[in-house]
Design an enzyme around this catalytic site. Sequence first.
Site, PDB file in Angstrom:
ATOM      1  N   GLY A  33       0.728  -1.232  -0.156  1.00 55.51           N
ATOM      2  CA  GLY A  33      -0.035   0.047   0.006  1.00 55.51           C
ATOM      3  C   GLY A  33       0.898   1.481   0.012  1.00 55.51           C
ATOM      4  O   GLY A  33       2.047   1.253   0.201  1.00 55.51           O
ATOM      5  N   SER A  34       0.217   2.480  -0.346  1.00 54.12           N
ATOM      6  CA  SER A  34       0.898   3.670  -0.308  1.00 54.12           C
ATOM      7  C   SER A  34      -0.249   4.521   0.199  1.00 54.12           C
ATOM      8  O   SER A  34      -1.371   4.193   0.674  1.00 54.12           O
ATOM      9  CB  SER A  34       1.062   4.152  -1.730  1.00 54.12           C
ATOM     10  N   ASN A  35      -0.171   5.917   0.393  1.00 51.69           N
ATOM     11  CA  ASN A  35      -1.425   6.620   0.808  1.00 51.69           C
ATOM     12  C   ASN A  35      -0.851   8.208   0.132  1.00 51.69           C
ATOM     13  O   ASN A  35      -0.120   8.270  -0.231  1.00 51.69           O
ATOM     14  CB  ASN A  35      -1.458   6.872   2.377  1.00 51.69           C
TER      15      ASN A  35
END
Length: 403
Positions: free
Chosen positions: A238-240
């Site tokens: 994931g990333s944000n």
Amino acid sequence: MTKCVYLLALFMPLILGCSDSNRLLSPPAPEPLPPPEPTFALSAEIVWTEFGIPHVTADDWSSLGYGYAYAFAQHNYCVVMKEIVRSNGESARYLAEQGDQNLDLVMKLTNSEAFIQTIFVEAMPDFIRELGEGYVAGLNRYLRDTGADNLAEGDEGCRGAEWVREVDLIDLGQLLHKRILTASSVPLADFITAAQPPETSAATPSVLDYEGAVAELVALTSAEARRELNLPAHEMMGSNAYGIGRDSHQGNSGLLFGNPHFPWQGPDRFYMSHLTIPGEYDVMGAALHGLPLVVLGFNKDVAWSHTVATGSRFTFHELTLAEDDIFSYVYDGQTEAMEPVTVSIEILDENGDVASLEHTFYLTRFGPVVSLGSLSPLLDGWPNAAGTLIAMQDANLGNLRSI
């Protein structure tokens, strides 16, 4: 501080002459014509600013890909070439301890030249195909200018490597397709190649435990099973990104902060650039190695980011085998035969000599038959303890629309 480079691919007409050796006397030679003005099929301007960011400007998509790839290659040529080797299914032949025979076999199955020609070269919009053609021309120009013996050294280098070569649009399509399969066929390569039919067509499961086998399949949704399937756990993915309104920071506009959780080394590292076709395209941002466009960035009107979804990109299907035929299964009341597909890769044997390795996959309407025996003995065998087989359907097989 800036540094400006003009990158040109020169195409000049070739003028040939001939003479008549039977003539004793020749008229005076005419005055030579002035040389023709050179024409440039591909040209781009690259301006390097502080921190090594290339700003590439070109008049068309082919030239934009050409300039961007040339700039990118100055920092990362060997990294992307290694990934092309893996995408070609040649890692066991050329990358020694980094090679993966099972991945090579799966790449030969899912990344064949004919398949990439269909799903990428022939299916892409014209501007993407032109961009890709320019991109591979830029990589090749860098190799010609630099020479294989002057390329980067070290763990990420490829100086003098025998697998360094000029590439084409098929190579680029294979690289992009391998990346698309990152959460499906690539990590599951060991399970796809593990499926082997028995030597006799009268094979029966040694244990018949249908409920137990189905329970093992259901358990594959757990976080622990994801790791056993070579998939990263949810907390590792994931990333944000944060969208901040203009009233919430010291500026006169909104702000988008992207925070991708990707490595600092290797082909999954982001590369920053500014790409411009005046009046048509003007974007600054970043892309993973080998992608010929900015994938998270901004233009004068909008900024965007993206993240990693944790959903599976594949589905397991349980198949009921046909009676007296281990190479057929029942679908919707009808018997369907599996399609055997044999591929071949080159490997290095224990003496360091090149050898050939063949493998046959068995394809169903969903995808290849897989063996999950390393996860549970109930899921091992052909058929397994439930008297069935498991096939894997890859949702991204044939998908290159993301570019």
